[in-house]
Each structure stands twice: as C-alpha cells, then as structure tokens.
Write a protein that holds these residues in place. Structure first.
Motif, PDB file in Angstrom:
ATOM      1  N   LEU A  39       0.817  -1.213   0.000  1.00 56.58           N
ATOM      2  CA  LEU A  39       0.000   0.000   0.000  1.00 56.58           C
ATOM      3  C   LEU A  39       0.852   1.266   0.000  1.00 56.58           C
ATOM      4  CD1 LEU A  39      -2.928  -0.880   2.453  1.00 56.58           C
ATOM      5  CD2 LEU A  39      -2.861  -1.026  -0.043  1.00 56.58           C
ATOM      6  N   ASP A  40       2.121   1.145  -0.321  1.00 52.20           N
ATOM      7  CA  ASP A  40       3.010   2.309  -0.372  1.00 52.20           C
ATOM      8  C   ASP A  40       3.198   2.723  -1.828  1.00 52.20           C
ATOM      9  OD1 ASP A  40       4.875   4.263  -0.141  1.00 52.20           O
ATOM     10  OD2 ASP A  40       6.370   3.064   0.911  1.00 52.20           O
ATOM     11  N   ARG A  55       0.644   0.607  -6.611  1.00 51.28           N
ATOM     12  CA  ARG A  55       1.261   1.320  -7.723  1.00 51.28           C
ATOM     13  C   ARG A  55       0.605   0.982  -9.058  1.00 51.28           C
ATOM     14  NH1 ARG A  55       7.421  -0.183  -6.801  1.00 51.28           N
ATOM     15  NH2 ARG A  55       6.385  -2.219  -6.718  1.00 51.28           N
ATOM     16  N   GLU A  56      -0.154  -0.126  -9.076  1.00 48.70           N
ATOM     17  CA  GLU A  56      -0.942  -0.418 -10.268  1.00 48.70           C
ATOM     18  C   GLU A  56      -2.129   0.536 -10.379  1.00 48.70           C
ATOM     19  OE1 GLU A  56      -2.091  -4.437  -9.797  1.00 48.70           O
ATOM     20  OE2 GLU A  56      -0.043  -5.243  -9.930  1.00 48.70           O
ATOM     21  N   VAL A  60       3.225   7.817  -6.716  1.00 45.26           N
ATOM     22  CA  VAL A  60       3.609   9.152  -6.256  1.00 45.26           C
ATOM     23  C   VAL A  60       4.311   9.929  -7.367  1.00 45.26           C
ATOM     24  CG1 VAL A  60       5.151  10.411  -4.701  1.00 45.26           C
ATOM     25  CG2 VAL A  60       3.708   8.600  -3.804  1.00 45.26           C
ATOM     26  N   ASP A  61       5.186   9.267  -8.120  1.00 46.31           N
ATOM     27  CA  ASP A  61       5.926   9.963  -9.176  1.00 46.31           C
ATOM     28  C   ASP A  61       4.982  10.573 -10.204  1.00 46.31           C
ATOM     29  OD1 ASP A  61       8.291   9.332  -7.956  1.00 46.31           O
ATOM     30  OD2 ASP A  61       8.730   7.600  -9.228  1.00 46.31           O
ATOM     31  N   ASP A  62       3.938   9.835 -10.551  1.00 41.27           N
ATOM     32  CA  ASP A  62       2.977  10.363 -11.526  1.00 41.27           C
ATOM     33  C   ASP A  62       2.252  11.587 -10.983  1.00 41.27           C
ATOM     34  OD1 ASP A  62       3.688   8.327 -13.221  1.00 41.27           O
ATOM     35  OD2 ASP A  62       2.019   7.015 -12.649  1.00 41.27           O
ATOM     36  N   ASP A  89     -12.851  -0.422  -4.253  1.00 44.79           N
ATOM     37  CA  ASP A  89     -13.313  -1.515  -5.099  1.00 44.79           C
ATOM     38  C   ASP A  89     -12.144  -2.178  -5.813  1.00 44.79           C
ATOM     39  OD1 ASP A  89     -12.904   0.857  -6.469  1.00 44.79           O
ATOM     40  OD2 ASP A  89     -14.387   0.400  -8.021  1.00 44.79           O
ATOM     41  N   TRP A  90     -11.077  -1.395  -6.109  1.00 42.59           N
ATOM     42  CA  TRP A  90      -9.872  -1.992  -6.689  1.00 42.59           C
ATOM     43  C   TRP A  90      -9.254  -3.001  -5.724  1.00 42.59           C
ATOM     44  CZ3 TRP A  90      -5.001  -1.566  -4.459  1.00 42.59           C
ATOM     45  CH2 TRP A  90      -3.945  -2.138  -5.183  1.00 42.59           C
ATOM     46  N   LEU A  91      -9.182  -2.628  -4.447  1.00 45.86           N
ATOM     47  CA  LEU A  91      -8.611  -3.529  -3.445  1.00 45.86           C
ATOM     48  C   LEU A  91      -9.493  -4.758  -3.266  1.00 45.86           C
ATOM     49  CD1 LEU A  91      -6.437  -4.057  -1.315  1.00 45.86           C
ATOM     50  CD2 LEU A  91      -7.839  -2.801   0.326  1.00 45.86           C
ATOM     51  N   GLU A  92     -10.797  -4.576  -3.228  1.00 47.74           N
ATOM     52  CA  GLU A  92     -11.705  -5.708  -3.064  1.00 47.74           C
ATOM     53  C   GLU A  92     -11.548  -6.702  -4.205  1.00 47.74           C
ATOM     54  OE1 GLU A  92     -16.448  -6.548  -2.162  1.00 47.74           O
ATOM     55  OE2 GLU A  92     -15.824  -4.656  -3.074  1.00 47.74           O
ATOM     56  N   GLU A  93     -11.428  -6.193  -5.408  1.00 51.22           N
ATOM     57  CA  GLU A  93     -11.243  -7.075  -6.564  1.00 51.22           C
ATOM     58  C   GLU A  93      -9.907  -7.795  -6.505  1.00 51.22           C
ATOM     59  OE1 GLU A  93     -11.018  -6.716 -11.452  1.00 51.22           O
ATOM     60  OE2 GLU A  93     -11.787  -5.048 -10.252  1.00 51.22           O
ATOM     61  N   SER A  94      -8.868  -7.101  -6.025  1.00 49.70           N
ATOM     62  CA  SER A  94      -7.536  -7.710  -5.934  1.00 49.70           C
ATOM     63  C   SER A  94      -7.479  -8.780  -4.854  1.00 49.70           C
ATOM     64  CB  SER A  94      -6.488  -6.630  -5.641  1.00 49.70           C
ATOM     65  OG  SER A  94      -6.456  -5.648  -6.649  1.00 49.70           O
TER      66      SER A  94
END
Length: 285
Positions: A39-40, A55-56, A60-62, A89-94
C-alpha cells in the motif's frame, strides 16, 4: 470463516518491508499461507511477491509530475492515499473472496496517515466489513529508541496510531540484530519500561520547568494505563519471531475457527515390543 490482516505501520525506515519479508519466510517454515499487499505508492523495491500493489492504481511519481497538481513528496503521497480510499473496489477485486486469508498490508511511513488523517481508519473499517479480523503492527527502529526522550516520542507515535485506528495493536522494536551486545542490554529496559525511572535518568538535561511538567504528564499517561509495550524483533531469531506472531495471532483470534483434525489411526502395532516387560516395569516403578 473469517479472514485475517496485519496492518504493518511505522515511521519511514522502521523496517516494514523487511518485517514482511521475514514473516513470509517464517510462515513458510510453519507451513502456513500468507500474502502481502503493498500500500506504499512510493515503494521502489521489495524482495517478495505481492498479491496486490497500489502502484498499479496510482504512483507518487505520476502525481508529482502532474503539472495541474504540483505536489511535493509528502503531499503527493497523501493525495495517492486519498485516491486509494475512494477506490476501495480496486482492493476488493484484488483480494478476492477467499476464506481464511492471512494478509500483511505493507503501509507507507508517513506518520500523519495514522494520527490525524482518516485514510487508514477508513481502510480498517472497510476490511472489517469484508470480514477481516485486523491487528495493527506498529514498528519502531530499536537504534532510534536507545535514548529516553526518543523512546517517549516513539511511544506517543504508537499510542496515536492505536487511538486513531481502534484495533488491537502489537508494538515491535525492529532491527535488534543490528545492535551491539551492549546496546541490546541497554535497550531491555525499554521493552517493559518504568517511565518515572526513565524520566529521572534524564532529569539533569531538562532545564525548563514547563518541559519537565509536560514530560511527567506524558509519563503518567503511559505508565498509568500501560497501553504501550514493545516486543523485540530480531530477524535472525526464529523463536523471537514466533513469539511476535503468537501475540498477533492471539489478538485476532487466529485458529479458533480451524477444523479439528483427528489423529491418524495406526493400522498395525509397532513391531518388537514386549508388552509383558513394559507392564512389569510400570508395576515396579
């Protein structure tokens, strides 16, 4: 069945990724399954596979390179985490919906995320809605904690995270393997500290009366409620690592819902046993 999660927190450089790597190896030695979620959004390298990587979703760079935002490193990270909180929802799917999951969430090191920003609290509440039993694991660098005032600062940071998240929390002193034998002996008093003795040891260095009163009030809070204690973490000490894991497992009640396995039946009696002799030995004893 419930699912289990460790929220691995702590200041930058406290050894969160190293902790996750060591725990993965320890779980493998115990024949237990574990997954890691990064989660960093500013992470650069870790030596273990992850089931999900923030990062997917955002980096931070972006964010820092976006001309319309113009954030610095800290502001960019806060923006990333707030964006993450709006996209659970991204985390739930992952994560999927596998029962009995055990997941380590490797979190960023910015302390404000655990003190006065709501992001990590929102994450905890979301995980609990997904039937996770959540434990906070707060890390501090043992090399930083060898002075009383620095120790009090580390205790207050851990206490702030505990109050903010309102979940069981295990506090750990990392990098014990990097300390000299003298430093290891010196740091033992900080594992189960007498706050008043620590304050008296440094009373000569406090010249301000107001600062003395403030320090005493903080020590009173820590000592009276006994809310913060630390466990040592030496990545080369398997027994010590197991003790840390037992504390965490106990706090999330890991294993209470596991199915009981019947012992295997022995089809044949062991050969070459003289039961008359065994019986006589027991009678004579």
């Amino acid at each position: 069945m419930p699912r289990y999660a460790q929220i691995v927190m702590g200041p930058a450089g406290s050894g969160k990724s190293t902790y996750c790597s060591t725990m993965i190896q320890h779980f493998e030695s115990l024949n237990r399954s574990v997954q890691v979620v990064n989660l960093d959004p500013a992470a650069e390298y870790f030596d273990y596979p992850v089931m999900a990587d923030i990062r997917e979703l955002i980096q931070v760079d972006d964010v820092m390179e976006d001309d319309s935002l113009r954030f610095g490193p800290n502001g960019g990270l806060v923006f990333c985490m707030e964006y993450f909180a709006n996209n659970f929802d991204w985390l739930e799917e992952s994560l999927g919906h596998t029962e009995d999951d055990y997941i380590l969430f490797d979190c960023p090191g910015q302390i404000e995320l655990y003190t006065h920003l709501p992001v990590m609290r929102q994450l905890v509440e979301q995980l609990q809605q997904w039937e996770f039993r959540v434990c906070g694991v707060f890390l501090v660098d043992s090399q930083f904690m060898v002075e009383s005032f620095k120790f009090i600062s580390g205790v207050m940071a851990a206490l702030s995270a505990m109050v903010s998240l309102e979940i069981p929390q295990v506090n750990i002193m990392t990098k014990m393997d990097l300390l000299s034998p003298k430093a290891k002996k010196e740091i033992e008093k900080y594992l189960d500290p007498d706050m008043y003795s620590l304050m008296e040891d440094n009373s000569d260095t406090i010249r301000s009366t107001k600062f003395k009163k403030l320090t005493k009030a903080i020590c009173d809070l820590i000592d009276d409620y006994s809310m913060v204690r630390f466990l040592p973490f030496d990545r080369t000490d398997e027994e010590g690592i197991n003790i840390v894991l037992q504390h965490i497992d106990f706090s999330i009640q890991y294993g209470e819902d596991l199915e009981f396995k019947e012992p295997k039946e022995v089809d044949e009696e062991p050969a070459n046993l003289n039961y008359d002799e065994i019986f006589q030995d027991k009678v004579s004893s």
